[in-house]
Motif scaffolding. Structure first.
Motif, mmCIF file in Angstrom:
data_model
loop_
_atom_site.group_PDB
_atom_site.id
_atom_site.type_symbol
_atom_site.label_atom_id
_atom_site.label_comp_id
_atom_site.label_asym_id
_atom_site.label_seq_id
_atom_site.Cartn_x
_atom_site.Cartn_y
_atom_site.Cartn_z
ATOM 1 N N ALA A 281 40.721 35.234 26.186
ATOM 2 C CA ALA A 281 40.260 36.031 25.047
ATOM 3 C C ALA A 281 39.199 36.997 25.507
ATOM 4 O O ALA A 281 38.350 36.677 26.334
ATOM 5 N N ALA A 282 39.264 38.207 24.967
ATOM 6 C CA ALA A 282 38.220 39.183 25.275
ATOM 7 C C ALA A 282 36.891 38.731 24.703
ATOM 8 O O ALA A 282 35.837 38.902 25.301
ATOM 9 N N ARG B 272 28.383 35.355 18.310
ATOM 10 C CA ARG B 272 28.953 36.570 17.716
ATOM 11 C C ARG B 272 28.401 36.829 16.317
ATOM 12 O O ARG B 272 28.332 37.968 15.861
ATOM 13 N N ARG B 273 28.025 35.764 15.615
ATOM 14 C CA ARG B 273 27.596 35.915 14.230
ATOM 15 C C ARG B 273 26.086 35.900 14.069
ATOM 16 O O ARG B 273 25.583 35.843 12.952
ATOM 17 N N SER B 274 25.363 35.945 15.178
ATOM 18 C CA SER B 274 23.907 35.955 15.110
ATOM 19 C C SER B 274 23.401 37.388 15.006
ATOM 20 O O SER B 274 23.766 38.239 15.814
ATOM 21 N N PRO B 275 22.526 37.685 14.035
ATOM 22 C CA PRO B 275 21.999 39.047 13.913
ATOM 23 C C PRO B 275 20.956 39.392 14.969
ATOM 24 O O PRO B 275 20.623 40.557 15.152
ATOM 25 N N VAL B 276 20.408 38.377 15.654
ATOM 26 C CA VAL B 276 19.429 38.618 16.717
ATOM 27 C C VAL B 276 20.063 38.278 18.060
ATOM 28 O O VAL B 276 20.965 37.444 18.136
ATOM 29 N N PRO B 277 19.611 38.920 19.137
ATOM 30 C CA PRO B 277 20.200 38.634 20.453
ATOM 31 C C PRO B 277 19.925 37.196 20.888
ATOM 32 O O PRO B 277 18.790 36.728 20.849
ATOM 33 N N VAL B 278 20.979 36.506 21.303
ATOM 34 C CA VAL B 278 20.880 35.127 21.781
ATOM 35 C C VAL B 278 21.599 35.036 23.116
ATOM 36 O O VAL B 278 22.698 35.571 23.278
ATOM 37 N N SER C 289 35.951 44.608 14.394
ATOM 38 C CA SER C 289 37.257 44.098 14.805
ATOM 39 C C SER C 289 36.997 42.948 15.764
ATOM 40 O O SER C 289 35.848 42.590 16.022
ATOM 41 N N GLU C 290 38.054 42.354 16.297
ATOM 42 C CA GLU C 290 37.870 41.297 17.281
ATOM 43 C C GLU C 290 37.224 41.820 18.546
ATOM 44 O O GLU C 290 36.697 41.054 19.350
ATOM 45 N N LYS C 291 37.257 43.154 18.730
ATOM 46 C CA LYS C 291 36.730 43.735 19.958
ATOM 47 C C LYS C 291 35.396 44.440 19.779
ATOM 48 O O LYS C 291 34.793 44.858 20.765
ATOM 49 N N TYR D 151 34.167 43.805 23.258
ATOM 50 C CA TYR D 151 34.903 42.794 24.003
ATOM 51 C C TYR D 151 36.302 43.332 24.299
ATOM 52 O O TYR D 151 37.122 43.494 23.395
ATOM 53 N N LEU D 152 36.556 43.613 25.575
ATOM 54 C CA LEU D 152 37.829 44.166 26.010
ATOM 55 C C LEU D 152 38.544 43.158 26.906
ATOM 56 O O LEU D 152 37.909 42.223 27.425
#
Length: 827
Positions: free
Chosen positions: A106-107, A125-131, A549-551, A604-605
């Motif tokens: 998965a990309a 992916r769902r965090s609004p702050v960098p983790v 999108s997923e990417k 994400y590619l």
């Protein structure tokens, strides 16, 4: 407010033990299987039971086995570079359930569940702050002197102020000390972290993963998280139930002849879990091409860790106990003015002529013996984590007790007399209730805080008073998903009480040293007059993560952070002998507040991952150190041979960005080209400071320069006979010159840029038809060209007694070439 006493803490631990002993209705069951991709087995795939601490990892044959309570469970399979899969299974005690899984590339390879700085489990992916997350394998790949250095090598935007190879204090985006909250398994690390000369009291060999939140996390944790959070998570029992598992580790580093050994044991059966580890490290003085061996940088460190817990249908409870014992030498940088050989202090006061100190014999530079001028740090930790399922909701309770005992021996004529001797005792509590989802709204309520007491013992220097601190705060956090959009935010209120009584210091007529005194009618005023104050503040955050999108992912967050002043900033009035600085506090300080905006974009590619994030941080009541000067403009010297600094408060701004470009072409399986960039600028915005000092005061101290890191790595996608996951890596670290520094009173100076080249290789050896792994080998060569350099965040850069040197180089340089060999024998 609820004040948590030590007695109450241990009553709770007894309650947890009683719950652990309560027979669960659910019986033990087993699930096993195999994980493959494109027909080939995958090793080290994480297999976890959602909502529990139970998990396992696949072996070289892709096989796993996991014991759990009977009933309905969700199995989660995750592996970097592959899409995470979840499978619902019903386990029964009479027969093992077999679940075989095929993972697809998965990309979007960052869908990993983390909990640091969040109200409940959250995907990156769902965090609004960098983790950022660093796995155990990545920690082992990086040869390092301590766990913070290992994290710095793997997380852009994370840096460290160092005082030798075993003392590293983490900085996130240019902010550190009490602005970065360091956690051990969720428990605040409280160990006089205001000091420069000791690091994190955690066993690096026992850490399973490191999670880093870059940005204010005051909403969940309260004071001291305005820059971010670093959570170090220990390893939990895994593998087949009823079997004793473990590993033996041995490490050697050539530069300072570091020897490291560690033995860990793990066992679980019928939901019961236990683990233990003992680690020991010792090292000689490190060396480089400019200074040779650097006197005063040897150390000896012991770590002991034990855990017992249970996982049942009602939830789980675990109790951890740790011991950290470190003997760490104290460098002072004194040298012969002509030969530049390091010298040692043998007298005190007037007889101590820095220019006439005797040189250190070569035999005493290359030894494991700790010299008489050293520090001895002990840290004891007791931690309880309990998770209770309450219908569709969940209650998490964390209670901890820790004591940090710190001695600094700085008297050459009386080596058994501690100059600094303080004991800090802290009890922590954290209650967090995740309410059932209601109309798509996830709500979390929490309360946490601590009670702290500091005591000066038999010492001669008293930089801080005996004090008592009580901290309490509560918060509300909500999250709602609207299709591809995740919105989250919350509000928190904190209060802190800080107090101490009169503290007197007198002269001991027998020794001539200072000692703790008592009030005498008509006598001298107390060194620390009695004091009591209360700080309070409001923290808040609002953020969004939008999966276009997923990417393609866009994230944004605005957060207000809060930090109460620490004890040195308010109350210090004396010499810190290890730092060679007299600190003066300011009782009128108010709390710091930060307002930070974060904006990030991730792509994400199939063949690449690209991430860019920027931040802008405004701080009010920013606390900084400034050298104290007299009416004549000259530096004030209260203790000969030691600088005098007084804390000040003003405004500041920090802004910068991080970017990563990771390439993994599908046409070349196993090949990776990883690149990262981190940049931060720190500006003083206090008008009075700028008016008095001009351009010299424009920038903040301890700001890392532009940093670029690139690495090419090839990991064999298929076993090569008995060799599994064999890898080769080559990398370069570029640090630009730092021309933007805090130049007032020569507090900092320009630092030249440099590039370090690194090489690495390793593999896992397997045996038998099941390809059972029996040895892991990690070899890392850092600073291949033996480059002489000084990091801008290296405190030893400023350890210099002379205005000029015959070589034209001043201060102490960083470590030279270093070969690290680490061998792990799992069983």
């Amino acid at each position: 407010m609820i004040q948590l006493t030590t007695r109450g803490l241990f009553l709770f631990l007894l309650l947890g033990a009683w719950l652990a002993g309560t027979p669960g209705r659910a019986q033990s069951a087993l699930v096993r299987g195999r994980v493959v991709a494109a027909g080939h087995p995958l090793e080290l795939v994480s297999v976890a039971l959602a909502g529990t601490t139970l998990g396992a990892a696949t072996n070289a044959a892709g096989e796993y086995e996991l014991a759990a309570t009977a009933g309905r469970h969700e199995l989660v399979f995750s592996f970097v570079g592959f899409a995470t899969r979840s499978v619902t299974v019903t386990l029964r005690p009479e027969k093992a359930v077999v679940v075989n899984i095929t993972l697809q590339p998965a990309a979007a390879s960052l869908q990993e569940v983390v909990v640091t700085g969040m109200s409940r489990a959250t995907e990156i992916r769902r965090s609004p702050v960098p983790v950022a997350v660093l796995s155990r394998r990545e920690i082992n790949l990086n040869g390092s002197g301590n766990v913070i250095d290992a994290a710095v090598k793997g997380v852009p935007g994370l840096s460290a102020v160092t005082t030798g190879p075993n003392i590293s204090k983490p900085f996130i985006r240019g902010l550190g000390y009490n602005r970065v909250l360091t956690l051990y398994n969720g428990l605040r690390q409280e160990g006089q972290q205001w000091g420069d000369e000791h690091g994190i009291e955690i066993d690096q060999y026992d850490i399973e993963r490191i999670e880093v939140v870059k940005g204010p996390a005051s909403l969940v944790y309260g004071s001291d998280a305005v820059a971010g959070v670093i959570n170090m998570l220990p390893r939990l029992p895994d593998g087949p139930a009823g079997q004793l598992r473990g590993d033996a580790l041995s490490e050697y580093q050539t530069n300072n002849n570091l020897l490291g050994t560690s033995l860990g044991l793990r066992y679980h059966q019928h939901g019961w879990q236990t683990a233990a580890r003992g680690s020991y490290r010792l090292a000689q003085a490190y060396r480089n091409a400019v200074d040779g061996r650097v006197f005063g940088t040897a150390f000896r460190e012991l770590n002991l860790t034990t855990m017992a817990g249970v996982e049942k249908s009602w939830g789980a409870t675990h109790v951890y106990a740790t011991l950290y014992d470190n003997f760490q030498e104290i460098p002072d940088g004194s040298r012969d003015s002509l030969t530049r050989r390091f010298t040692r202090q043998v007298f005190e006061g007037g007889p101590d002529d820095i220019k006439r100190r005797p040189p250190v014999p070569a035999a005493e530079l290359a030894t494991y013996r700790i010299n008489p001028l050293h520090q001895h740090i002990q840290h004891y930790r007791l931690l309880s984590r309990t998770r209770l399922r309450l219908g569709s909701g969940e209650l998490n309770v964390l209670l901890g007790a820790q004591q940090n005992v710190r001695r600094e021996y700085n008297h050459p004529t009386a080596p058994a007399q501690a100059g600094l001797f303080v004991a800090l005792t802290t009890t922590n509590y954290d209650l967090r209730y995740a309410a059932p989802t209601w109309h798509g709204l996830e709500t979390t309520l929490g309360v946490n805080g601590m009670h702290q007491r500091n005591t000066n013992r038999d010492a001669t220097d008293f930089p801080i008073p005996d004090y008592t601190l009580f901290d309490a705060g509560g918060y509300l956090f909500v999250k709602r998903t609207f299709g591809k959009l995740d919105l989250s935010g919350g509000l928190r209120y904190d209060g802190r009480t800080l107090s101490w009584p009169d503290f007197f210091v007198e002269t001991d007529p027998t020794t001539g040293f200072a000692r703790r005194g008592r009030a005498v009618s008509g006598g001298p005023a107390p060194q620390f007059a009695d004091f009591r104050t209360r700080y309070h503040g409001i923290s808040a955050s609002a953020g969004a993560a939008y999966n276009l999108s997923e990417k393609l992912l866009l994230r944004a967050n605005v957060a207000r952070g809060y930090r109460a002043p620490n004890i040195t900033e308010v109350g210090s009035n004396g010499l810190d002998p290890g730092a060679h600085i007299v600190y003066l506090g300011n009782r009128s300080f108010g709390p710091e507040f930060s307002l930070q905006e974060d904006l990030g974009l991730s792509v994400y590619l199939p063949d690449a991952e690209i991430s860019v994030s920027g931040f802008n941080n405004h701080l009010t009541n920013y606390i900084y150190q400034a050298r104290l000067t007299g009416p004549d403009g000259q530096p004030v010297v209260l203790v000969p041979g030691n600088a005098t600094y007084q804390y000040q408060q003003g405004r500041a701004r920090l802004y910068g960005a991080e970017a990563t470009v990771n390439l993994h072409p599908k046409m070349a399986p196993g090949l990776e080209f990883n690149n990262s960039l981190a940049y931060v600028t720190g500006l003083n915005k206090e008008a009075a400071l700028l008016e008095t000092n001009g351009a010299a005061a424009r920038y903040l101290p301890f700001i890392p320069p532009l940093h670029l890191r690139s690495e090419v790595r090839f990991t064999s996608p298929q076993p090569l006979g008995p060799l599994a996951r064999a890898y080769l890596r080559a990398g370069a670290d570029y640090n630009a010159a730092q021309n933007r520094f805090y130049a007032v009173d020569n507090t900092e100076t320009r630092t030249a840029g440099y590039t370090l080249f690194n090489l690495g290789a390793g593999t896992t050896l397997t045996a038998g038809p099941q390809q059972r792994e029996w040895l892991q080998l990690f070899v890392q060569l850092d600073n291949v060209l033996n480059t002489s350099y000084q990091s801008h965040l290296n405190r030893l850069k400023y350890f210099e007694y002379f205005a000029a040197s015959p070589t034209g180089r001043s201060g102490i340089y960083n470590m030279g070439r270093n070969l690290s060999v680490k061998v792990i024998l799992p069983f």
